[in-house]
Design an enzyme around this catalytic site. Structure first.
Site, PDB file in Angstrom:
ATOM      1  N   HIS A  13       0.869  -1.199   0.000  1.00 31.10           N
ATOM      2  CA  HIS A  13       0.000   0.000   0.000  1.00 31.10           C
ATOM      3  C   HIS A  13       0.896   1.235   0.000  1.00 31.10           C
ATOM      4  O   HIS A  13       1.483   1.580   1.031  1.00 31.10           O
ATOM      5  CB  HIS A  13      -0.890  -0.015   1.250  1.00 31.10           C
ATOM      6  CG  HIS A  13      -1.866   1.111   1.328  1.00 31.10           C
ATOM      7  ND1 HIS A  13      -3.183   0.938   1.667  1.00 31.10           N
ATOM      8  CD2 HIS A  13      -1.717   2.452   1.128  1.00 31.10           C
ATOM      9  CE1 HIS A  13      -3.809   2.103   1.668  1.00 31.10           C
ATOM     10  NE2 HIS A  13      -2.931   3.048   1.353  1.00 31.10           N
ATOM     11  N   HIS A  15       1.523   5.422  -1.640  1.00 26.61           N
ATOM     12  CA  HIS A  15       1.103   6.598  -2.432  1.00 26.61           C
ATOM     13  C   HIS A  15       2.334   7.178  -3.105  1.00 26.61           C
ATOM     14  O   HIS A  15       3.219   7.697  -2.427  1.00 26.61           O
ATOM     15  CB  HIS A  15       0.430   7.639  -1.528  1.00 26.61           C
ATOM     16  CG  HIS A  15      -0.820   7.119  -0.887  1.00 26.61           C
ATOM     17  ND1 HIS A  15      -2.048   7.210  -1.497  1.00 26.61           N
ATOM     18  CD2 HIS A  15      -1.019   6.442   0.266  1.00 26.61           C
ATOM     19  CE1 HIS A  15      -2.962   6.627  -0.727  1.00 26.61           C
ATOM     20  NE2 HIS A  15      -2.357   6.145   0.354  1.00 26.61           N
ATOM     21  N   LYS A 105      -9.251  -0.266  -5.468  1.00 22.98           N
ATOM     22  CA  LYS A 105      -9.242   0.352  -4.139  1.00 22.98           C
ATOM     23  C   LYS A 105     -10.525   1.144  -3.905  1.00 22.98           C
ATOM     24  O   LYS A 105     -10.845   2.051  -4.685  1.00 22.98           O
ATOM     25  CB  LYS A 105      -8.031   1.288  -4.024  1.00 22.98           C
ATOM     26  CG  LYS A 105      -7.987   2.126  -2.751  1.00 22.98           C
ATOM     27  CD  LYS A 105      -7.655   1.315  -1.524  1.00 22.98           C
ATOM     28  CE  LYS A 105      -7.761   2.116  -0.241  1.00 22.98           C
ATOM     29  NZ  LYS A 105      -6.655   3.042  -0.038  1.00 22.98           N
ATOM     30  N   HIS A 144     -10.484   1.237   2.149  1.00 22.86           N
ATOM     31  CA  HIS A 144     -10.220   2.191   3.228  1.00 22.86           C
ATOM     32  C   HIS A 144     -11.440   2.124   4.139  1.00 22.86           C
ATOM     33  O   HIS A 144     -12.486   2.683   3.812  1.00 22.86           O
ATOM     34  CB  HIS A 144     -10.020   3.612   2.667  1.00 22.86           C
ATOM     35  CG  HIS A 144      -9.706   4.613   3.727  1.00 22.86           C
ATOM     36  ND1 HIS A 144      -8.493   5.252   3.820  1.00 22.86           N
ATOM     37  CD2 HIS A 144     -10.436   5.068   4.778  1.00 22.86           C
ATOM     38  CE1 HIS A 144      -8.485   6.061   4.872  1.00 22.86           C
ATOM     39  NE2 HIS A 144      -9.671   5.971   5.466  1.00 22.86           N
ATOM     40  N   HIS A 178      -4.603  -0.690   6.028  1.00 23.87           N
ATOM     41  CA  HIS A 178      -4.046   0.043   7.184  1.00 23.87           C
ATOM     42  C   HIS A 178      -4.929  -0.060   8.431  1.00 23.87           C
ATOM     43  O   HIS A 178      -5.436   0.933   8.923  1.00 23.87           O
ATOM     44  CB  HIS A 178      -3.766   1.505   6.838  1.00 23.87           C
ATOM     45  CG  HIS A 178      -4.810   2.200   6.005  1.00 23.87           C
ATOM     46  ND1 HIS A 178      -6.137   2.253   6.355  1.00 23.87           N
ATOM     47  CD2 HIS A 178      -4.713   2.859   4.839  1.00 23.87           C
ATOM     48  CE1 HIS A 178      -6.794   2.924   5.431  1.00 23.87           C
ATOM     49  NE2 HIS A 178      -5.959   3.304   4.496  1.00 23.87           N
ATOM     50  N   ASP A 250       1.398   2.554   3.580  1.00 26.08           N
ATOM     51  CA  ASP A 250       0.551   3.742   3.422  1.00 26.08           C
ATOM     52  C   ASP A 250       1.411   5.002   3.444  1.00 26.08           C
ATOM     53  O   ASP A 250       0.953   6.059   3.869  1.00 26.08           O
ATOM     54  CB  ASP A 250      -0.549   3.802   4.490  1.00 26.08           C
ATOM     55  CG  ASP A 250      -1.660   4.771   4.117  1.00 26.08           C
ATOM     56  OD1 ASP A 250      -1.780   5.119   2.926  1.00 26.08           O
ATOM     57  OD2 ASP A 250      -2.405   5.192   5.021  1.00 26.08           O
TER      58      ASP A 250
HETATM   59  O1  DOR Z   1      -3.376   9.493   5.940  1.00 24.92           O
HETATM   60  C1  DOR Z   1      -3.682   9.141   4.817  1.00 24.92           C
HETATM   61  N1  DOR Z   1      -3.136   9.710   3.725  1.00 24.92           N
HETATM   62  N2  DOR Z   1      -4.589   8.162   4.665  1.00 24.92           N
HETATM   63  C2  DOR Z   1      -5.068   7.830   3.466  1.00 24.92           C
HETATM   64  O2  DOR Z   1      -5.877   6.949   3.409  1.00 24.92           O
HETATM   65  C3  DOR Z   1      -4.628   8.550   2.251  1.00 24.92           C
HETATM   66  C4  DOR Z   1      -3.334   9.150   2.433  1.00 24.92           C
HETATM   67  C5  DOR Z   1      -2.961  10.154   1.368  1.00 24.92           C
HETATM   68  O3  DOR Z   1      -3.213   9.880   0.193  1.00 24.92           O
HETATM   69  O4  DOR Z   1      -2.378  11.187   1.713  1.00 24.92           O
HETATM   70 ZN    ZN Z   2      -3.359   4.997   1.671  1.00 22.58          ZN
END
Ligand code: DOR
Ligand code: ZN
Length: 345
Positions: A13, A15, A105, A144, A178, A250
């Site tokens: 997971h 970003h 997702k 999520h 998460h 995450d």
């Molecule tokens: O804290 C988070 N940031 N939780 C998420 O689910 C998304 C993520 C983000 O994309 O910044």
């Molecule tokens: Zn995430």
């Protein structure tokens, strides 16, 4: 010097963002992981095959260039596992994308960063065609899992949605992303088709670390860290290599100004420190031998993936976490960790 070798680490997971941020952060993951599940919450979200393929290519380009922090390191063996943003997709579309994605997702609308356009109410009948087709095509659903209730109760309140999904679609693999609560840990053993990812920060911190003293914006994420007993339940399944639990960082980079602001963006940036922190944590609990399952083997079985070969050798020597990577402040910036990455083969 004590060392520990990890084979084919996977981050299930992550970003990666886009543009300059993508260039900056993707090489930090591709350096020491064999693959990562890339979240689709761009603006606009990734919902078409065309956008998905173009994003994958931008990720590959970003990795290829290595980044200025990693000039001489090998970045070859890395697979970005792509995901789409959940909408009600029809069968033809799902068949056309099945080979290009590892999962879809699902975000509840507005639950977190860039989740607008997510699911508004969980009407199973409206979602049935998509979810049934996904289960037939063996496309996992990553979720999520937060309600729109009181912030500390959001994950617990979402458990009924997980139960409905797990019962209605018994052949659909559902990943509770998460997880932060004992309630979610307990769900794992209730339904054979429920799995979970756990982040670094949720194994280490509680709400006290975020807001119990001076407010710590770089530890603020969604779902927010919970109570000590929740953290301990997460630790127990991770340290004991529960086969339905995988590492998913995450890691969610935001520029420093978006974190240190009167409206702090949610997300903890852990990509460059995750393996070192996990080694320290598992070693502290005398469970280093179980880290391989958590960091790769469980994910390989759950997702049926066979990652690119990579061997990461860590050693018990100090690693001072940089204050910043570009304009992103990592978790534990400036702190000294006990384990460092010695070599990547
Ligand atoms: O804290 C988070 N940031 N939780 C998420 O689910 C998304 C993520 C983000 O994309 O910044
Ligand atoms: Zn995430």
């Amino acid at each position: 010097m004590k060392t520990h070798t990890l084979l084919m680490p996977l981050d299930m997971h992550i970003h990666f963002r886009d543009g300059v941020m993508l260039q900056r952060v993707a090489p930090l993951t591709s350096y020491c992981f064999s693959g990562a599940v890339v979240m689709p919450n761009l603006v606009p979200p990734v919902t078409t095959l065309e956008a998905l393929k173009a994003y994958k290519q931008r990720i590959k380009n970003a990795i290829g260039d290595g980044g200025e922090d990693l000039d001489e390191m090998s970045v070859d063996a890395f697979e970005p596992f792509m995901t789409l943003f959940y909408k009600n997709y029809d069968r033809d579309f799902l068949e056309s994308v099945a080979d290009e994605i590892i999962a879809i997702k699902l975000y509840p609308d507005g639950a977190t960063t860039n989740s607008d356009g997510g699911v508004k109410n969980f009407d199973i009948e409206v979602m049935r065609e998509t979810l049934e087709t996904m289960s037939e095509l063996d496309i996992p659903l990553c979720v999520h899992g937060e309600s729109n209730g009181f912030v500390m109760d959001r994950e617990a309140e979402f458990m009924s949605v997980y139960e409905t999904l797990a019962q209605n679609f018994p052949d659909l693999k559902i990943i509770m992303e998460h997880i932060t609560t004992k309630d979610a840990v307990d769900m794992l053993d209730k339904y054979p088709n429920l799995y979970a990812t756990i982040t670094v920060q949720h194994l280490l911190i509680t709400l006290d670390d975020v807001a119990g003293g001076m407010l710590a914006p770089h530890l603020f994420c969604k779902p927010i860290a919970k109570r000590p007993e929740d953290r301990d339940a997460l630790l127990k399944v991770a340290l004991n290599a529960h086969p339905k639990v995988m590492f998913g960082s995450d890691s969610a980079p935001h520029p420093q100004h978006a974190k240190e602001s009167c409206g702090c963006a949610a997300g903890v940036f852990t990509a460059p420190i995750a393996l070192q922190v996990l080694c320290e944590l598992f070693d502290k609990h005398d469970k280093l031998d179980n880290l391989q399952s958590f960091i790769s083997d469980n994910a390989q079985s759950i997702y049926s993936v066979c990652p690119e070969f990579k061997e990461v050798i860590l050693e018990e020597s100090d690693f001072v976490v940089p204050a910043k990577y570009g304009d992103v402040v990592p978790m534990y910036a400036g702190k000294t960790l006990k384990w460092s990455i010695e070599e990547v083969l």
